[in-house]
Design an enzyme around this catalytic site. Structure first.
Site, mmCIF file in Angstrom:
data_model
loop_
_atom_site.group_PDB
_atom_site.id
_atom_site.type_symbol
_atom_site.label_atom_id
_atom_site.label_comp_id
_atom_site.label_asym_id
_atom_site.label_seq_id
_atom_site.Cartn_x
_atom_site.Cartn_y
_atom_site.Cartn_z
ATOM 1 N N ASP A 1 -24.970 24.631 -11.061
ATOM 2 C CA ASP A 1 -25.427 23.707 -12.104
ATOM 3 C C ASP A 1 -26.942 23.638 -12.150
ATOM 4 O O ASP A 1 -27.579 23.039 -11.274
ATOM 5 C CB ASP A 1 -24.862 22.307 -11.837
ATOM 6 N N MET B 1 -30.189 22.196 -13.813
ATOM 7 C CA MET B 1 -30.611 21.023 -14.606
ATOM 8 C C MET B 1 -32.122 20.926 -14.632
ATOM 9 O O MET B 1 -32.781 21.223 -13.629
ATOM 10 C CB MET B 1 -30.037 19.747 -13.984
ATOM 11 N N MET C 1 -28.047 23.701 -17.963
ATOM 12 C CA MET C 1 -28.239 22.430 -18.677
ATOM 13 C C MET C 1 -29.738 22.271 -18.843
ATOM 14 O O MET C 1 -30.383 21.426 -18.199
ATOM 15 C CB MET C 1 -27.616 21.281 -17.867
ATOM 16 N N ASP D 1 -15.267 20.991 -16.843
ATOM 17 C CA ASP D 1 -16.323 20.625 -15.907
ATOM 18 C C ASP D 1 -16.550 19.121 -15.935
ATOM 19 O O ASP D 1 -16.997 18.569 -16.934
ATOM 20 C CB ASP D 1 -17.612 21.362 -16.292
#
Ligand code: DX5
Ligand code: ZN
Length: 229
Positions: free
Chosen positions: A38, A40, A71, A176
């Site tokens: 992930d 970010m 993201m 997710d």
């Protein structure tokens, strides 16, 4: 080789941040199918994790699929860096900019599998024109940014609709956010095949006590499989 069998993708967002290499090796040894990373940026989402250098450092510790969930916004200027870092799948959000079609073209142009992710507030119709150019659609069942949030159950009919829209196309449905042994059957029943799980995989274990990871992965997989006719 495309298949719709259930795949468990632990999110290393819930791993020990001082021990990522060992954590990746541990979850794979304990039965993880993919490793979900992930990324970010503290802009598209209100949290900051890691970038391409970390992905490159992790690559030698992951034998299987490295599934990178971006993201970040803007996303296009960073795609090459994540491709070079060794991602197998790169997913970008439809909400991250006006040119998701171009982004997906660029990911495939870099020789990587392309994923498109949608937030809970985004309708699946937003990906209708993209289904022939992706390998995966990621449906967020929490608002992105943090692990450990509760599964948003109102997303389930959306997943069912997406499964219909995909038809025979070789496109994975990845879920997710908030996946546990309790919520996994709700999404596998309506056609999801890749289940991302952070907290529910890493809870109770560590790199020194990885057996808990294995038990958690098996519990989620068994629950998901039990709901498929
Ligand atoms: C959220 C991330 C997720 C998430 C999963 O922005 O994309 O991968 O943290 O974590 P859990 O399973 O704890 O909801
Ligand atoms: Zn994710």
């Amino acid at each position: 080789m495309f298949d719709r069998s259930i795949k468990i993708a632990p999110s290393i967002l819930a791993a020990d941040f001082a021990n990522f290499g060992a954590e990746c090796r541990a979850i794979e040894a304990q039965g993880a199918d993919w490793v979900h990373v992930d990324v970010m940026d503290n802009h598209f989402v209100p949290n900051l994790t890691f970038g391409p250098a970390m992905c490159a450092a992790l690559r030698p510790h992951i034998k299987g699929v490295m599934d990178v969930h971006l993201m970040i916004a803007p996303v296009d200027p960073s795609l090459e860096a994540y491709a070079k870092a060794g991602a197998d799948i790169i997913s970008a959000h439809v909400e991250a900019g006006p040119h998701i079609h171009r982004t997906l073209q660029a990911i495939r142009g870099l020789g990587k599998k392309a994923g498109v992710a949608i937030n809970p507030g985004t309708s699946v119709e937003a990906v209708a024109e993209l289904l022939d150019m992706v390998d995966l659609v990621c449906v967020m069942t929490v608002n992105p940014g943090f692990g450990g949030q509760s599964f948003i159950e109102s997303q389930v009919p959306k997943i069912a609709r997406l499964r219909q829209m995909i038809g025979d196309r070789p496109v994975h449905i990845e879920i997710d956010g908030g996946i546990t042994a309790q919520t996994a059957p709700l999404v596998s029943r309506v056609g999801a095949d890749v289940l991302v799980a952070g907290s529910a995989v890493f809870k109770g274990g560590s790199v020194d006590h990885p057996a808990a990871y294995g038990a958690n992965i098996r519990a989620i997989r068994a629950a998901a499989e039990s709901a498929i006719a």
